[in-house]
Design a protein around this motif. Structure first.
Motif, mmCIF file in Angstrom:
data_model
loop_
_atom_site.group_PDB
_atom_site.id
_atom_site.type_symbol
_atom_site.label_atom_id
_atom_site.label_comp_id
_atom_site.label_asym_id
_atom_site.label_seq_id
_atom_site.Cartn_x
_atom_site.Cartn_y
_atom_site.Cartn_z
ATOM 1 N N ILE A 235 0.841 -1.205 0.000
ATOM 2 C CA ILE A 235 0.000 0.000 0.000
ATOM 3 C C ILE A 235 0.871 1.247 0.000
ATOM 4 C CG2 ILE A 235 -1.643 1.338 1.370
ATOM 5 C CD1 ILE A 235 -2.951 -1.331 2.159
ATOM 6 N N THR A 236 1.926 1.249 0.804
ATOM 7 C CA THR A 236 2.845 2.388 0.836
ATOM 8 C C THR A 236 3.490 2.606 -0.526
ATOM 9 O OG1 THR A 236 3.291 1.956 3.171
ATOM 10 C CG2 THR A 236 4.867 3.344 1.988
ATOM 11 N N LEU A 237 3.905 1.529 -1.156
ATOM 12 C CA LEU A 237 4.504 1.622 -2.483
ATOM 13 C C LEU A 237 3.513 2.179 -3.499
ATOM 14 C CD1 LEU A 237 6.976 1.033 -4.267
ATOM 15 C CD2 LEU A 237 6.008 -1.238 -4.663
ATOM 16 N N LEU A 238 2.262 1.736 -3.442
ATOM 17 C CA LEU A 238 1.234 2.248 -4.356
ATOM 18 C C LEU A 238 0.970 3.738 -4.139
ATOM 19 C CD1 LEU A 238 -1.356 -0.672 -4.456
ATOM 20 C CD2 LEU A 238 0.091 0.143 -6.318
ATOM 21 N N VAL A 239 0.915 4.168 -2.883
ATOM 22 C CA VAL A 239 0.683 5.578 -2.582
ATOM 23 C C VAL A 239 1.852 6.425 -3.076
ATOM 24 C CG1 VAL A 239 0.474 7.247 -0.696
ATOM 25 C CG2 VAL A 239 -0.890 5.159 -0.658
ATOM 26 N N VAL A 240 3.067 5.975 -2.807
ATOM 27 C CA VAL A 240 4.252 6.712 -3.262
ATOM 28 C C VAL A 240 4.287 6.768 -4.789
ATOM 29 C CG1 VAL A 240 6.786 6.619 -3.377
ATOM 30 C CG2 VAL A 240 5.616 6.295 -1.195
ATOM 31 N N LEU A 241 3.945 5.668 -5.437
ATOM 32 C CA LEU A 241 3.917 5.624 -6.896
ATOM 33 C C LEU A 241 2.864 6.580 -7.461
ATOM 34 C CD1 LEU A 241 5.092 4.200 -9.404
ATOM 35 C CD2 LEU A 241 3.226 2.550 -9.190
ATOM 36 N N ALA A 242 1.686 6.598 -6.866
ATOM 37 C CA ALA A 242 0.620 7.491 -7.330
ATOM 38 C C ALA A 242 1.015 8.955 -7.156
ATOM 39 C CB ALA A 242 -0.677 7.202 -6.578
ATOM 40 N N ILE A 243 1.590 9.287 -6.016
ATOM 41 C CA ILE A 243 2.030 10.670 -5.775
ATOM 42 C C ILE A 243 3.144 11.045 -6.743
ATOM 43 C CG2 ILE A 243 3.189 12.171 -4.095
ATOM 44 C CD1 ILE A 243 1.573 10.713 -1.909
ATOM 45 N N SER A 244 4.084 10.140 -6.973
ATOM 46 C CA SER A 244 5.192 10.400 -7.893
ATOM 47 C C SER A 244 4.698 10.630 -9.314
ATOM 48 C CB SER A 244 6.188 9.242 -7.874
ATOM 49 O OG SER A 244 6.750 9.084 -6.605
ATOM 50 N N ILE A 245 3.761 9.817 -9.751
ATOM 51 C CA ILE A 245 3.211 9.982 -11.100
ATOM 52 C C ILE A 245 2.472 11.306 -11.219
ATOM 53 C CG2 ILE A 245 1.455 9.093 -12.691
ATOM 54 C CD1 ILE A 245 2.340 6.264 -11.844
ATOM 55 N N THR A 246 1.714 11.660 -10.203
ATOM 56 C CA THR A 246 0.970 12.921 -10.229
ATOM 57 C C THR A 246 1.921 14.115 -10.301
ATOM 58 O OG1 THR A 246 -0.826 11.941 -8.957
ATOM 59 C CG2 THR A 246 -0.712 14.341 -9.003
ATOM 60 N N PHE A 247 2.885 14.162 -9.378
ATOM 61 C CA PHE A 247 3.817 15.291 -9.375
ATOM 62 C C PHE A 247 4.718 15.284 -10.601
ATOM 63 C CE2 PHE A 247 2.950 15.442 -4.714
ATOM 64 C CZ PHE A 247 2.431 16.724 -4.715
ATOM 65 N N GLY A 248 5.088 14.115 -11.072
ATOM 66 C CA GLY A 248 5.902 14.028 -12.282
ATOM 67 C C GLY A 248 5.175 14.556 -13.497
ATOM 68 N N SER A 249 3.897 14.201 -13.621
ATOM 69 C CA SER A 249 3.133 14.700 -14.769
ATOM 70 C C SER A 249 2.931 16.204 -14.687
ATOM 71 C CB SER A 249 1.792 13.977 -14.878
ATOM 72 O OG SER A 249 0.964 14.282 -13.790
ATOM 73 N N ILE A 250 2.678 16.728 -13.501
ATOM 74 C CA ILE A 250 2.549 18.181 -13.339
ATOM 75 C C ILE A 250 3.857 18.857 -13.710
ATOM 76 C CG2 ILE A 250 2.299 20.044 -11.637
ATOM 77 C CD1 ILE A 250 0.254 18.219 -10.196
ATOM 78 N N PHE A 251 4.971 18.298 -13.226
ATOM 79 C CA PHE A 251 6.279 18.883 -13.497
ATOM 80 C C PHE A 251 6.553 18.929 -14.999
ATOM 81 C CE2 PHE A 251 10.867 18.371 -14.170
ATOM 82 C CZ PHE A 251 11.328 19.515 -13.553
ATOM 83 N N PHE A 252 6.339 17.818 -15.693
ATOM 84 C CA PHE A 252 6.646 17.781 -17.123
ATOM 85 C C PHE A 252 5.647 18.587 -17.956
ATOM 86 C CE2 PHE A 252 9.181 14.071 -15.777
ATOM 87 C CZ PHE A 252 10.413 14.546 -16.213
#
Length: 137
Positions: A10-27
């Motif tokens: 669950i922690t890995l999924l949450v970190v992955l979801a947050i990373s994808i969200t912030f990564g897409s915003i950044f790019f």
């Protein structure tokens, strides 16, 4: 042992979801700034700008909501409240954008680009609101 695996997953999924969200915003911001020829020294200054813009914007967004409610509570029709909302929302968004630009030294955004970005973000916000209202009806 099973609980540890579940918590880790669950922690890995949450970190992955947050990373994808912030990564897409950044790019998305990187691409938008490339189109508008904004100069920045490094990705870290751009990342700091985005983070600071969201923090300042979050605070000012609550204030702008209050101003919009107060300014439009006695106005009827659709056009005047829309224009008042656009002016107040864009003004507060520009203040957040400009403040973040001034605080971060490694990025230089021309005034006209700030205005274009704020208007673009406003139109995107309105489009998503209209799409959400269409789903709810």
């Amino acid at each position: 042992m099973n609980k540890l695996i579940v918590v880790a997953a669950i922690t890995l999924l949450v970190v992955l979801a947050i990373s994808i969200t912030f990564g897409s915003i950044f790019f998305e911001v990187v691409g938008f700034f490339k189109l508008l020829r904004v100069s920045y020294q490094s990705f870290s200054s751009l990342l700091l700008f985005i983070f600071l813009y969201f923090i300042i914007g979050l605070i000012l967004d609550f204030i702008s909501i209050v101003f919009i409610k107060l300014a439009t509570q006695n106005i009827t029709g659709k056009t005047k409240p829309f224009i008042i909302r656009m002016i107040i929302d864009c003004l507060f968004s520009w203040i957040a954008f400009h403040t973040a630009d001034e605080i971060i030294g490694g990025i230089d955004i021309p005034l006209i680009t700030e205005i274009i970005a704020v208007l673009f973000f406003y139109l995107v916000e309105i489009a998503f609101e209209a799409k959400e209202k269409g789903k709810g009806e």
